[in-house]
Scaffold this active site. Structure first.
Site, mmCIF file in Angstrom:
data_model
loop_
_atom_site.group_PDB
_atom_site.id
_atom_site.type_symbol
_atom_site.label_atom_id
_atom_site.label_comp_id
_atom_site.label_asym_id
_atom_site.label_seq_id
_atom_site.Cartn_x
_atom_site.Cartn_y
_atom_site.Cartn_z
ATOM 1 N N ASP A 153 51.703 42.190 50.460
ATOM 2 C CA ASP A 153 51.400 40.893 49.864
ATOM 3 C C ASP A 153 51.188 39.883 50.996
ATOM 4 O OD1 ASP A 153 51.419 38.451 48.624
ATOM 5 O OD2 ASP A 153 53.328 38.734 47.599
ATOM 6 N N ILE A 154 50.007 39.322 51.056
ATOM 7 C CA ILE A 154 49.658 38.440 52.179
ATOM 8 C C ILE A 154 50.562 37.198 52.238
ATOM 9 C CG2 ILE A 154 47.909 36.972 51.045
ATOM 10 C CD1 ILE A 154 46.147 37.505 53.571
ATOM 11 N N GLY A 175 44.400 35.714 41.175
ATOM 12 C CA GLY A 175 44.412 36.653 42.297
ATOM 13 C C GLY A 175 45.194 36.147 43.492
ATOM 14 N N VAL A 176 44.618 36.395 44.661
ATOM 15 C CA VAL A 176 45.323 36.040 45.893
ATOM 16 C C VAL A 176 45.464 34.514 46.016
ATOM 17 C CG1 VAL A 176 43.302 36.047 47.436
ATOM 18 C CG2 VAL A 176 45.529 36.689 48.321
ATOM 19 N N ASP A 177 44.468 33.807 45.519
ATOM 20 C CA ASP A 177 44.472 32.335 45.527
ATOM 21 C C ASP A 177 45.711 31.809 44.779
ATOM 22 O OD1 ASP A 177 43.554 29.797 45.920
ATOM 23 O OD2 ASP A 177 41.874 29.913 44.516
ATOM 24 N N SER A 260 36.489 38.506 48.128
ATOM 25 C CA SER A 260 35.452 38.774 47.109
ATOM 26 C C SER A 260 35.601 40.093 46.353
ATOM 27 C CB SER A 260 34.032 38.747 47.712
ATOM 28 O OG SER A 260 33.590 37.416 47.855
ATOM 29 N N THR A 261 36.595 40.910 46.719
ATOM 30 C CA THR A 261 36.656 42.240 46.083
ATOM 31 C C THR A 261 37.461 42.248 44.791
ATOM 32 O OG1 THR A 261 38.628 42.866 47.311
ATOM 33 C CG2 THR A 261 36.492 43.395 48.316
ATOM 34 N N GLY A 262 37.990 41.092 44.394
ATOM 35 C CA GLY A 262 38.752 41.035 43.145
ATOM 36 C C GLY A 262 37.855 40.578 42.014
ATOM 37 N N TYR A 264 35.580 38.429 41.987
ATOM 38 C CA TYR A 264 34.177 38.218 42.376
ATOM 39 C C TYR A 264 33.363 39.510 42.454
ATOM 40 C CZ TYR A 264 34.865 33.200 43.202
ATOM 41 O OH TYR A 264 35.107 31.863 43.044
HETATM 42 P P1 ADP Z 1 37.933 36.997 44.853
HETATM 43 O O1 ADP Z 1 37.766 35.934 43.810
HETATM 44 O O2 ADP Z 1 37.432 36.559 46.222
HETATM 45 O O3 ADP Z 1 37.407 38.319 44.430
HETATM 46 P P2 ADP Z 1 40.689 37.838 44.295
HETATM 47 O O4 ADP Z 1 41.937 37.091 44.575
HETATM 48 O O5 ADP Z 1 40.357 38.116 42.878
HETATM 49 O O6 ADP Z 1 39.518 37.045 45.061
HETATM 50 O O7 ADP Z 1 40.740 39.222 45.083
HETATM 51 C C1 ADP Z 1 40.536 39.389 46.463
HETATM 52 C C2 ADP Z 1 41.354 40.557 46.960
HETATM 53 O O8 ADP Z 1 42.691 40.137 47.194
HETATM 54 C C3 ADP Z 1 41.446 41.719 45.963
HETATM 55 O O9 ADP Z 1 41.225 42.934 46.686
HETATM 56 C C4 ADP Z 1 42.868 41.632 45.450
HETATM 57 O O10 ADP Z 1 43.362 42.913 45.104
HETATM 58 C C5 ADP Z 1 43.588 41.095 46.666
HETATM 59 N N1 ADP Z 1 44.868 40.423 46.412
HETATM 60 C C6 ADP Z 1 45.346 39.865 45.270
HETATM 61 N N2 ADP Z 1 46.576 39.349 45.470
HETATM 62 C C7 ADP Z 1 46.885 39.589 46.788
HETATM 63 C C8 ADP Z 1 48.015 39.323 47.613
HETATM 64 N N3 ADP Z 1 49.084 38.679 47.131
HETATM 65 N N4 ADP Z 1 47.978 39.724 48.925
HETATM 66 C C9 ADP Z 1 46.893 40.357 49.423
HETATM 67 N N5 ADP Z 1 45.801 40.636 48.698
HETATM 68 C C10 ADP Z 1 45.801 40.264 47.397
#
Ligand code: ADP
Length: 313
Positions: A153-154, A175-177, A260-262, A264
């Site tokens: 987890d970042i 997502g990560v945001d 972008s891999t989530g 998007y």
């Molecule tokens: P985007 O809108 O750019 O696609 P997302 O957040 O939906 O962004 O996904 C981007 C990537 O981050 C995906 O591969 C997702 O699995 C990953 N991700 C989601 N949560 C976390 C986290 N807490 N730490 C690291 N990577 C994450």
């Protein structure tokens, strides 16, 4: 039963940290009617955390009453926590949870004075340091002196900057945001509001607030429309612009999610190739950055990065 803590135990507990940082979550209530023996009533979520602490070996059998004074010294001198090891944290959890049995409302006080959160933050730091070290030691995933890939987890990483896969508004999302905003606390959103959004492919920087990372670099990845609308170039610019900001701020350690891999929808392997080659190219000409970490969320992303790294090196 073993009271040894494994990475898995840590991960299962750290999943609860957002309970303590999210101000909208109610953890307890002072009971009014009907009056019972217990004046404090803990929420279902908080009770789940307590159950998890038992299940993940954080509640140990030891003479906690004799140790209570030591536990209190961590409340009066919170800086002591910054060097506490796992076994001390087990003792702290045990003492506080046992104390609740004798004195209802004790845990509520530990929530209010943020001591429980401080214990969690120490756990996060131990976990993140262990993750980084593991990746150094079992270097299969290492690509060069300056780059590595880890699974996790970042939001837990104590690096100079983590990169956020943000939206154009910079006002948070899923997502990560969402995870980054929850872990950083509301001040992050307040600073983001002052930035007037961000164009796709560009990057902007804010402080990290309650994150272990000092800074957050927000970049907006392209939405995937099939590959014919400049998505590759746009994604490459996210990496280049984020790294340029990091270099400008003289940051040495930077962690990227798979932008972008989530939601998007960018195909993972294609995104991964762009990420790895852009980072390698940039580091070649910018020696001030010491370490770039690709953080994969889940096994399949991690396997994909490993495959691409093997192919490209
Ligand atoms: P985007 O809108 O750019 O696609 P997302 O957040 O939906 O962004 O996904 C981007 C990537 O981050 C995906 O591969 C997702 O699995 C990953 N991700 C989601 N949560 C976390 C986290 N807490 N730490 C690291 N990577 C994450």
């Amino acid at each position: 039963m073993s009271t040894q803590i494994t990475i898995k135990n840590l991960e299962n507990i750290l999943g609860f940290v957002t309970l303590l940082t999210n101000q909208e979550v109610k953890l307890y209530d002072i009971q009014t009617e009907p009056l019972t023996f217990e004046p404090y009533c803990y929420s279902k979520e908080f009770n789940e955390l307590i159950t998890a602490l038992y299940q993940e070996n954080f509640i140990i059998s030891f003479d906690w009453l004799a140790w209570k004074q030591s536990a209190d010294s961590f409340i009066t001198n919170p800086e002591l926590l910054t060097v506490a090891d796992i076994s001390t944290l087990q003792k702290l959890f045990t003492t506080h949870i046992r104390q609740e049995r004798f004195c209802s409302g004790h845990l509520a006080r530990m929530i209010d004075n943020k001591h429980l959160l401080a214990i969690f933050q120490r756990l996060q730091a131990i976990y993140a340091a262990g993750m980084l070290e593991n990746n150094h030691n079992h270097g299969e995933a290492k690509m060069s002196q300056q780059t590595s890939v880890i699974q996790g987890d970042i939001t837990q990483l104590p690096v100079d900057a983590i990169v956020n896969a943000a939206k154009n508004s910079l006002l948070g999302g899923g997502g990560v945001d969402g995870a980054i905003h929850r872990a950083a606390g509301p001040e992050l959103l307040a600073e983001c509001r002052l930035l007037n959004g961000c164009a796709t492919g560009e990057a902007k920087i804010t402080k990290g607030y309650q994150l272990p990372a000092k800074w957050v670099i927000h970049t907006v990845g392209p939405v995937w429309y099939g590959g014919d609308r400049g998505e590759d170039e746009m994604l490459g610019r996210c990496y280049r612009n984020s790294l340029a900001l990091a270099a400008q701020y003289q940051l040495k350690t930077i962690a990227f999610p798979a932008i972008s891999t989530g939601v998007y929808g960018f195909p993972m392997e294609r995104a991964c190739k762009i990420a790895v080659s852009e980072v390698n190219k940039f580091l070649h000409s910018h020696k001030s950055i010491e370490q770039v970490i690709f953080v994969c969320f889940g096994q399949s992303a991690y396997d994909c990065y490993l495959k691409v790294i093997r192919e490209l090196t």
